[in-house]
Design an enzyme around this catalytic site. Structure first.
Site, short mmCIF file in Angstrom:
data_model
loop_
_atom_site.label_atom_id
_atom_site.label_comp_id
_atom_site.label_asym_id
_atom_site.label_seq_id
_atom_site.Cartn_x
_atom_site.Cartn_y
_atom_site.Cartn_z
N GLN A 1 -4.43 -4.97 7.15
CA GLN A 1 -5.40 -5.96 6.68
C GLN A 1 -5.34 -7.27 7.44
O GLN A 1 -6.09 -8.20 7.12
CB GLN A 1 -5.19 -6.24 5.17
CG GLN A 1 -5.43 -5.06 4.25
CD GLN A 1 -6.88 -4.57 4.24
OE1 GLN A 1 -7.80 -5.27 4.68
NE2 GLN A 1 -7.09 -3.36 3.75
N LYS B 1 -10.54 -0.24 10.35
CA LYS B 1 -10.73 -1.43 9.52
C LYS B 1 -11.14 -2.64 10.33
O LYS B 1 -11.32 -3.73 9.80
CB LYS B 1 -9.43 -1.75 8.76
CG LYS B 1 -9.05 -0.67 7.73
CD LYS B 1 -7.93 -1.14 6.84
CE LYS B 1 -7.20 0.00 6.17
NZ LYS B 1 -7.89 0.53 4.99
N HIS C 1 0.87 -1.18 0.00
CA HIS C 1 0.00 0.00 0.00
C HIS C 1 0.91 1.24 0.00
O HIS C 1 2.02 1.18 0.52
CB HIS C 1 -0.83 -0.05 1.29
CG HIS C 1 -1.91 0.99 1.40
ND1 HIS C 1 -1.65 2.27 1.80
CD2 HIS C 1 -3.24 0.92 1.19
CE1 HIS C 1 -2.79 2.95 1.84
NE2 HIS C 1 -3.76 2.15 1.47
N CYS D 1 -4.82 2.45 -3.61
CA CYS D 1 -3.59 2.96 -3.00
C CYS D 1 -2.43 2.00 -3.20
O CYS D 1 -1.56 1.87 -2.32
CB CYS D 1 -3.78 3.24 -1.51
SG CYS D 1 -4.84 4.63 -1.21
N ASP E 1 3.16 -4.01 8.05
CA ASP E 1 1.89 -3.31 7.85
C ASP E 1 0.77 -4.30 8.12
O ASP E 1 0.51 -5.20 7.32
CB ASP E 1 1.85 -2.80 6.40
CG ASP E 1 0.51 -2.18 6.04
OD1 ASP E 1 -0.45 -2.27 6.85
OD2 ASP E 1 0.42 -1.58 4.95
C1 LIG Z 1 -2.43 -2.91 3.46
C2 LIG Z 1 -2.79 -1.54 3.91
N1 LIG Z 1 -1.86 -0.76 4.45
C3 LIG Z 1 -2.11 0.48 4.90
C4 LIG Z 1 -3.36 1.02 4.79
C5 LIG Z 1 -3.56 2.41 5.27
O1 LIG Z 1 -4.39 2.46 6.37
P1 LIG Z 1 -4.86 3.88 6.92
O2 LIG Z 1 -5.49 4.59 5.78
O3 LIG Z 1 -5.82 3.54 7.99
O4 LIG Z 1 -3.63 4.57 7.40
C6 LIG Z 1 -4.38 0.24 4.23
C7 LIG Z 1 -5.76 0.74 4.07
O5 LIG Z 1 -6.09 1.67 3.40
C8 LIG Z 1 -4.09 -1.05 3.77
O6 LIG Z 1 -5.03 -1.81 3.22
#
Ligand SMILES: Cc1ncc(COP(=O)(O)O)c(C=O)c1O
Ligand SMILES: Cc1ncc(COP(=O)(O)O)c(C=O)c1O
Lengths: 132, 407, 407, 132
Positions: free
Chosen positions: C203, C226, C123, C365, C200
């Protein structure tokens, strides 16, 4: 109500027995509670057996921290330095005879923290040293 | 002049009993304000009916959430007199807003030996971010002194401006002294000296009408939680031209235009500074908070608090051994910090609490100011729209009781 | 195996009608999950009964708020298998968590020419923060390739480790491919090569049991929104020894031990990294979310989603011209991205929305990953505890309709 | 329902009139909608009076963006470059005959943005140029 401010606490705050300084102390340390800016210095004098013969604190603080300091120092006269290392949070609370929220606990434990730092000859006592 | 704004019923927490039996007398609004039902409901309603991620979604909820989120930005812009809502960046709080300026504008535009100016009356959040930069960049950080009355010493400020500072960071209203600074004049002076300005509005936007465009501030920071809004959301206003020339702050989703395996390009403002999933519910709740305050009218808020403060100054200064910090009632907001002879602020707060009166004791995140005043700590009572003169009478009785305990 | 977890009644939004008449079929939980009443209530209850600023206050509400806030930290630590809750730092979201590592650990411990590793399936929030450091410090950023199946190429990773990277940043589960990475193995390999790891978990923590201590991760990031929790709150886990040696992140209230006119010293962990008034209500809401998920049981969540995902893979792969990205049902989580011949993802999402089906269209993203896959965009359906096989049948019907519109 | 996908939109998406390239074009520009990775190039050919005699687009996108591009280019044949500068968001929406959410608006306006950049000979058109 007001049970935090028992007679004994007010008394030791207003007329502490161990407030002052010791010339040529054997152990000394000072620290502060940054939360409130309170400042405490503790000085000890021991005899040849490493038993406490005199103990004094100096500084400023709230009734809880000052009375805790005074009660603590009063309780350690005659004890050995090794005994002091065994002192814990619980001992202070027993001396004060009250329950405290986490914020006030810091006030109550400041003197113990300073004492521990002095006897362990540390820069600053770790919270772990006074837990339980 | 009304004796109360009659809004107590809007705040569910005021029904709470403290230590089982006492009415809550909440005099700690400078730390955080209470929340009206309409704000609590707006957050609830968002989660119950609209919740979705914003900006990228092509579905009903995502579009509705985005609209509400962006609408909140517009409402807030309007509330603080900002014409272009793209100049309104959502952050977590005032603290993050100021750090954002230090870490982006500061990193890019400040260099070795540059001078920046803060003041002796600042909250830590308008000092520590600058110290971090000072260490990194070898800058020089100067503090405008305060007068014995607790106001900024404008002559000293004028003298410091001769050092050609690049940035002047100062508070609109002190959270300890209650001093309201002559922001417009200070900004004008700073601009004339070629400096940009960072105004800490944490204590101003909740309490009186603020028009950022009119003040001509370059950056202006404030927090929702001090003005009837949710925790976890704050604002950084920045002038468009400045924001556009700043590097991004945090990297991630939403703040980018394009990412490849070689690098990235940043999105346009304000999104460039809003990385990741934003505090959507909180932004919308903040929108509801400014709606609520607008309904009352900030002029009414201001004049009501003025009346309360004058009353409190009079009552408190009548107490033996009580010393009020800061200027007289004429020049201050509804924050009164004081000391009471021979009694430590911790003990005052604790004993007051036992009868349901919530005040704050300590350095109020302004240790340097307390150092300057020669005090380890003080006790602070602060007011908001739901307080009444009764609360101040209760405080007086409470303080008498404190004195009795220690007598 | 139950056909549903029977939790639909817990989520008020599922009663919402879309475009006036349609049942909501929410298949966008990878972007953000819906919230159960217990979480919405916890937030409401905090504002209505407890609201106060935390940590410094000596009054009933401040103490209660602090206790609830710190209790949430403990609950969350336990939920993700972290023994020492002081290793749990509250942030805004996963994105801020990863940036925090880059801006503190990265700033202090990475130097010119150091190598850091990310992967092709990340991401943006696990790529862009590293790019920013790369620019600043002249580092080299390498990406572990993915196989044609959409898994990490472990051989390529092994080859990259020969470059002696200082840091390896990778996702526990891909938000596009659904791939679940062999985290424990990757961390072990990274550690052997002398690198620290940043995982990270955006998910993963919502969908299956995670024990961070067991995985031996150095840093682990995730977001409340999430996993049934509020927006505006996320977590950075860091190992104590690392956190203690890191410089602070943002400066301001709460993160300091002492401030003078000369400088400041930082508070102990976790407070050192939590500057300013935190997202108190949101942290408490997050605590309620992990309570909620614990009641269902993360093993049940995981096996239920597995069943749903298998069903969906079967149904979707039966649609003519539909191509699923990523690995087979056996090795993946409940995220299915796909393309449909001759029809753009935007159009798919828009037409599905008209009958109440919420999916996501775009690059999710993960632009570099889409670049690698040679796709400008894809359509993503993602599942959570409140979805049922019926939702997947609705999706199938919806996709048939999309094909009809374009036929 | 499905009114976003009116016959005319599907038709121009499936069988665009102006898809392709122009050799030796007089004006050309390409840009993308980073939100979805859609990419569009527009080329124009003008006569001596600076009137558009041929217009073509190339690239990929959703039905809304492709049909908008096709409809837009169809509408500008015979217009002068000055006329093009006056085109606005409203013109596109009139051509499409639908209402759009902010996200889809970006799709619909991509072609106008590219066209404006081309005729103003800009690096990239400002959103202000296509507002109203
Ligand atoms: C794999 C992953 N990493 C990071 C994020 C970023 O999360 P956030 O927008 O809550 O910072 C997301 C979700 O958008 C994601 O799916
Ligand atoms: C004057 C002033 N500045 C800054 C702050 C910091 O605000 P926050 O904690 O919301 O970042 C406060 C409140 O604590 C304040 O009173």
């Amino acid at each position: 109500m007001d049970d935090l401010y028992r007679e004994i606490i007010i008394e030791h705050y207003k007329n502490p027995l161990h407030k002052g300084r010791i010339e040529n102390s054997d152990y000394t340390f000072e620290d502060e509670n940054p939360l409130c800016g309170d400042h405490l210095q503790i000085e000890l004098r021991v005899n040849a057996d490493q038993k406490v013969v005199d103990a004094k604190f100096d500084g400023q603080g709230c009734a809880i921290s000052i009375s805790a300091a005074d009660l603590l120092l009063d309780s350690i006269i005659g004890k050995s330095i090794e005994d002091l290392k065994a002192l814990s949070k619980k001992d202070i609370l027993d001396l004060l005879g009250i329950e405290l929220s986490p914020v006030r606990l810091k006030c109550a434990l400041l003197s113990l923290k300073v004492l521990k730092a002095a006897v362990y000859e540390l820069q600053e006592a770790d919270d772990d040293l006074i837990q339980k | 002049m009304p004796n109360t704004l009659n809004v107590q019923g809007d705040f569910p927490i005021l029904k709470r009993k403290i230590h089982n039996e006492n009415k809550l007398v909440y005099l700690d609004s400078a730390a955080t304000s209470q929340k009206p039902s309409s704000v609590i409901q707006a957050v609830d309603n968002y989660y119950s009916n609209t919740n979705a991620n914003v900006h990228r979604g092509i579905h009903f909820l995502a579009e509705e959430a985005t609209e509400k989120y962006e609408n909140a930005r517009k409402k807030i812009a309007k509330f603080v007199g900002v014409g272009d809502p793209n100049q309104i960046i959502f952050t977590r709080n005032t603290t993050e807003s100021i750090n954002l300026v230090a870490r982006t504008w500061g990193s890019k535009f400040l260099n070795d030996d540059d001078v920046i100016i803060s003041t002796e009356m600042e909250h830590h959040s308008n000092i520590v971010p600058w110290f971090s930069l000072v260490q990194e960049k070898n800058l020089s950080l100067k503090f405008v002194q305060i007068t014995s009355e607790g106001k900024l010493d404008i002559d000293h400020f004028r003298a410091l401006l001769k050092l050609n500072p690049k940035l002047v960071a100062f508070t609109h209203m002190s959270n300890v002294l209650g001093t309201i600074n002559p922001v417009k004049e200070i900004i004008e002076m700073a601009h004339e000296a070629g400096a940009i300005t960072v105004v800490d509005g944490a204590q101003s936007t909740p309490h009186f009408p603020v028009s950022i465009d009119e003040l001509d501030a370059d950056f202006y920071a404030f927090s929702a939680h001090k003005m009837c809004g949710p925790t976890g959301i704050g604002i950084l206003f920045g002038k468009k031209a400045l924001l556009e020339n700043m590097p991004p702050f945090l990297g991630g989703g939403d703040m980018i235009k394009k990412v490849t395996f070689k690098g990235f390009s940043a999105n346009s403002i304000p999104y460039k500074f809003e990385a990741g999933t934003p505090a959507i519910a909180q932004a919308i709740g903040f929108g509801a908070a400014v709606d609520y305050l607008s309904t009352i009218g900030m002029k009414n808020v201001c004049s009501y608090e003025k009346e309360l403060t004058e009353y409190a100054m009079e009552i408190l200064s009548g107490i033996n051994g009580l010393h009020i910090l800061g200027p007289s009632a004429v020049d201050r907001g509804g924050v009164i910090s004081f000391t009471l002879d021979h009694i430590h602020p911790h003990d005052i707060a604790q004993i007051l609490d036992q009868s349901g009166i919530a005040v704050r004791a300590g350095h109020h995140c302004a240790m340097p100011l307390h150092e300057k005043l020669g005090l380890p700590a003080s006790t602070r009572a602060s007011f908001y729209i739901y307080n009444t003169k009764n609360d101040i009478d209760d405080l007086k009785e409470g303080l008498f009781h404190v004195q009795k305990v220690f007598s």
